[in-house]
Design an enzyme around this catalytic site. Sequence first.
Site, PDB file in Angstrom:
ATOM      1  N   HIS A  99       0.834  -1.194   0.000  1.00 20.82           N
ATOM      2  CA  HIS A  99       0.000   0.000   0.000  1.00 20.82           C
ATOM      3  C   HIS A  99       0.876   1.254   0.000  1.00 20.82           C
ATOM      4  O   HIS A  99       1.529   1.567   1.001  1.00 20.82           O
ATOM      5  CB  HIS A  99      -0.897  -0.040   1.247  1.00 20.82           C
ATOM      6  CG  HIS A  99      -1.856   1.084   1.356  1.00 20.82           C
ATOM      7  ND1 HIS A  99      -1.821   1.986   2.391  1.00 20.82           N
ATOM      8  CD2 HIS A  99      -2.901   1.453   0.571  1.00 20.82           C
ATOM      9  CE1 HIS A  99      -2.810   2.857   2.257  1.00 20.82           C
ATOM     10  NE2 HIS A  99      -3.477   2.556   1.162  1.00 20.82           N
ATOM     11  N   GLU A 124       1.499  -0.511  -5.081  1.00 28.11           N
ATOM     12  CA  GLU A 124       0.430   0.418  -5.468  1.00 28.11           C
ATOM     13  C   GLU A 124       0.998   1.770  -5.896  1.00 28.11           C
ATOM     14  O   GLU A 124       1.955   2.280  -5.300  1.00 28.11           O
ATOM     15  CB  GLU A 124      -0.526   0.633  -4.293  1.00 28.11           C
ATOM     16  CG  GLU A 124      -1.709   1.523  -4.653  1.00 28.11           C
ATOM     17  CD  GLU A 124      -2.530   1.940  -3.449  1.00 28.11           C
ATOM     18  OE1 GLU A 124      -3.751   2.107  -3.615  1.00 28.11           O
ATOM     19  OE2 GLU A 124      -1.956   2.120  -2.357  1.00 28.11           O
ATOM     20  N   ASP A 139      -0.845   5.457  -6.559  1.00 28.27           N
ATOM     21  CA  ASP A 139      -1.960   6.395  -6.679  1.00 28.27           C
ATOM     22  C   ASP A 139      -1.520   7.512  -7.616  1.00 28.27           C
ATOM     23  O   ASP A 139      -0.426   8.058  -7.456  1.00 28.27           O
ATOM     24  CB  ASP A 139      -2.315   7.003  -5.324  1.00 28.27           C
ATOM     25  CG  ASP A 139      -2.850   5.977  -4.343  1.00 28.27           C
ATOM     26  OD1 ASP A 139      -3.692   5.160  -4.745  1.00 28.27           O
ATOM     27  OD2 ASP A 139      -2.413   5.989  -3.172  1.00 28.27           O
ATOM     28  N   HIS A 143      -0.905  10.137  -3.149  1.00 25.29           N
ATOM     29  CA  HIS A 143      -2.209   9.649  -2.708  1.00 25.29           C
ATOM     30  C   HIS A 143      -3.301  10.695  -2.828  1.00 25.29           C
ATOM     31  O   HIS A 143      -4.478  10.365  -2.961  1.00 25.29           O
ATOM     32  CB  HIS A 143      -2.132   9.167  -1.258  1.00 25.29           C
ATOM     33  CG  HIS A 143      -3.433   8.628  -0.742  1.00 25.29           C
ATOM     34  ND1 HIS A 143      -4.300   9.367   0.028  1.00 25.29           N
ATOM     35  CD2 HIS A 143      -4.032   7.433  -0.935  1.00 25.29           C
ATOM     36  CE1 HIS A 143      -5.372   8.640   0.302  1.00 25.29           C
ATOM     37  NE2 HIS A 143      -5.243   7.468  -0.261  1.00 25.29           N
ATOM     38  N   GLU A 158      -4.070   3.354  -9.055  1.00 27.94           N
ATOM     39  CA  GLU A 158      -5.362   3.986  -8.747  1.00 27.94           C
ATOM     40  C   GLU A 158      -5.514   5.321  -9.462  1.00 27.94           C
ATOM     41  O   GLU A 158      -4.623   6.176  -9.403  1.00 27.94           O
ATOM     42  CB  GLU A 158      -5.546   4.206  -7.244  1.00 27.94           C
ATOM     43  CG  GLU A 158      -6.914   4.820  -6.926  1.00 27.94           C
ATOM     44  CD  GLU A 158      -7.179   5.046  -5.456  1.00 27.94           C
ATOM     45  OE1 GLU A 158      -8.139   5.779  -5.133  1.00 27.94           O
ATOM     46  OE2 GLU A 158      -6.426   4.510  -4.624  1.00 27.94           O
TER      47      GLU A 158
END
Length: 341
Positions: free
Chosen positions: A27, A54, A56, A69, A167
Amino acid sequence: MLYKLPLLLWLCLFCTQLFAKPIVIAHRGASGYLPEHTLEAAVLAFSQGADFIEQDLVLSKDLIPVVLHDIHLETVTNVEQVFPERHRADGRYYAMDFTLAELQTLNVHERTTEQGKQVFPHRYQEPRNKERYHGQSSFKIVTFEQQINLIQQLNRQFNRDVGLYVEIKSPLWHQKNGADLSQITLNILRKYNLDNMDSHVYLQCFDFAETQRLRNDLQAKVKLIQLIGENSWQESESDYDYLKTAQGLKAIAKVAQGLGPWIPQLFNFQQNKSTDLLVNAHQAGLLVHPYTFRKDDLPQSYSSEQMLDILFKDLQVDGVFTDFTDVVKEYLDKKEKNVQD
């Protein structure tokens, strides 16, 4: 009908993933140990054995996807010291108001609240004294392509296949500010031949309208994950209460391969029992990758091992997002060894 895949092929793909060892998704990288989304955090997550890392994504002023993020900067960088006058009327500093060159002059620090208090006080700590303000460090904002290249090179050199878990952040906000983050992201995935069902890539979004647009209008072929929040978070205009229903899950399954729920949506920690969301999602043909296991932010009276038992033994999730890849990998390796013994 699921996206242009013969039903038998789709079932084979789903069953292969369903019965595979659960995946561990770093994460924001190894964010339990180093400032989130930095190259250093990605390298550490890779070394800890993450299956996916991940990213973002938000856009810079010159429309380059950077790995952050939030659309805001002040909670993870020293932007207030470097560009004190560059905030908007609401007092916040937006990544999209800065070129990539400007963004990369900033230093990235451990996440803080809007009041400047470190969110996780025992994680990476910056020097704090009268000579140096909080946030001074050598960590930098990086682009999506920088992370792709880093992970691909690490995979090549260590004979691994660590994937990307990308994301699309606040797509509607970006559109209102004149930019199509989804299209730009897909362009980059296609540049690297990653927009296909076989690539080791997932593309996720909280906005269900955007997930549908990615599949139906932008013709994304990569595996999609629908993130599920709470309506009170105002993460998007999606109705998450509806998306968690059987009808909503069927609608998701028309365009996506999986669901990314918040862990408390799968398990009620006050009542110590599971909800029906995971079972219903699996019945709809969806993988389930909940977020976020943190050993330093557990529900009251639960240990890390108890939490991981709930996720992997009781719920049997298909994967999990974690700030602590090493802790989850150690647990899963021990569980696998016990089965073999």
